[in-house]
Design a protein around this motif. Structure first.
Motif, PDB file in Angstrom:
ATOM      1  N   HIS A  37       0.880  -1.175   0.000  1.00 16.41           N
ATOM      2  CA  HIS A  37       0.000   0.000   0.000  1.00 16.41           C
ATOM      3  C   HIS A  37       0.913   1.220   0.000  1.00 16.41           C
ATOM      4  CE1 HIS A  37      -4.289   0.930   0.678  1.00 16.41           C
ATOM      5  NE2 HIS A  37      -3.869   2.042   1.231  1.00 16.41           N
ATOM      6  N   HIS A  46      -0.252   0.743   7.034  1.00 20.07           N
ATOM      7  CA  HIS A  46      -0.968   1.985   6.693  1.00 20.07           C
ATOM      8  C   HIS A  46      -2.202   2.150   7.596  1.00 20.07           C
ATOM      9  CE1 HIS A  46      -3.171   5.055   4.525  1.00 20.07           C
ATOM     10  NE2 HIS A  46      -4.185   4.212   4.392  1.00 20.07           N
ATOM     11  N   HIS A  75     -10.370   0.833   7.921  1.00 16.40           N
ATOM     12  CA  HIS A  75     -10.878   1.651   6.823  1.00 16.40           C
ATOM     13  C   HIS A  75     -10.466   1.174   5.433  1.00 16.40           C
ATOM     14  CE1 HIS A  75      -6.872   3.449   6.694  1.00 16.40           C
ATOM     15  NE2 HIS A  75      -7.207   4.059   5.587  1.00 16.40           N
ATOM     16  N   ASP A  76      -9.389   0.404   5.355  1.00 16.35           N
ATOM     17  CA  ASP A  76      -8.945  -0.120   4.044  1.00 16.35           C
ATOM     18  C   ASP A  76      -8.953  -1.646   4.045  1.00 16.35           C
ATOM     19  OD1 ASP A  76      -8.589   2.175   2.491  1.00 16.35           O
ATOM     20  OD2 ASP A  76      -6.536   2.500   3.177  1.00 16.35           O
ATOM     21  N   HIS A 123     -14.151   7.967   4.366  1.00  9.91           N
ATOM     22  CA  HIS A 123     -12.728   8.331   4.452  1.00  9.91           C
ATOM     23  C   HIS A 123     -12.129   8.826   3.134  1.00  9.91           C
ATOM     24  CE1 HIS A 123     -11.620   4.175   3.043  1.00  9.91           C
ATOM     25  NE2 HIS A 123     -10.498   4.762   2.645  1.00  9.91           N
ATOM     26  N   ASP A 145      -5.696  10.085   6.708  1.00  5.48           N
ATOM     27  CA  ASP A 145      -5.430   9.131   5.624  1.00  5.48           C
ATOM     28  C   ASP A 145      -4.452   9.738   4.614  1.00  5.48           C
ATOM     29  OD1 ASP A 145      -5.815   6.653   4.314  1.00  5.48           O
ATOM     30  OD2 ASP A 145      -7.385   7.496   3.046  1.00  5.48           O
TER      31      ASP A 145
HETATM   32 FE   LIG Z   1      -6.178   4.580   3.661  1.00 12.61          FE
END
Ligand SMILES: [Fe+2]
Ligand SMILES: [Fe+2]
Length: 170
Positions: A37, A46, A75-76, A123, A145
């Protein structure tokens, strides 16, 4: 030892760790370590970076730091190689789709509050213009982020440059 980018603190020794330890230990969240990422980092690292800075920021202002940390870690939560996906379908699709995917996957695995869902879903705002952040914590992740992404790209680049300069001067 767990660390966040740009910080020397051992995260396992902080109250922050207790808020997200069940997420960190979950095998699905652990599997994020397999995905790259932002060039040099993993999606796990991350997510941890975003969770930590969400927590720091929201603690400072007396906002919901627990929700911010937990949603930051989730969130990811998607499981494909971003570069390959973008090559096939385009960056716009990835930016718009992955918050929904992450929220669905996170809701399947954990009990999420309405606020945590909103943080995950929003986000990528303003890339998702119809999804306006509803909570202060959802606005915070929009910033953290991007901040973490910038650190994740810039710090390794500076390290590389520094190594090159110091080996050239020997
Ligand atoms: Fe992210
Ligand atoms: Fe994302």
């Amino acid at each position: 030892m767990l660390r966040a980018i740009g910080s020397k603190k051992d995260l396992e020794l902080l109250p922050f760790y207790d808020l997200i330890s069940d997420l960190l230990e979950h095998e699905t969240v652990q599997s994020l370590k397999q995905f790259r990422h932002h060039v040099q980092t993993t999606r796990f690292q991350h997510s941890l970076n975003v969770a930590y800075y969400n927590y720091i920021f929201c603690s400072r202002f007396g906002w919901d730091a627990r929700a911010a940390a937990r949603a930051g870690m989730l969130h990811d939560l998607f499981f494909y190689n971003r570069k390959e996906y973008v090559r096939k379908s385009g960056e716009a699709f990835h930016s718009k789709r992955h918050p929904q995917m992450a929220c669905s996957e996170a809701s399947r695995l954990f009990t999420l509050s309405t606020r945590e869902k909103d943080i995950i879903l929003k986000h990528m705002w303003p890339m998702t213009p119809t999804r306006l952040p509803r909570y202060k914590e959802s606005m915070v992740i929009v910033l953290t982020d991007k901040y973490c992404a910038m650190l994740e790209v810039v710090i390794p680049l500076f390290r590389k440059l520094f190594r090159r300069c110091s080996s050239a001067s020997k």
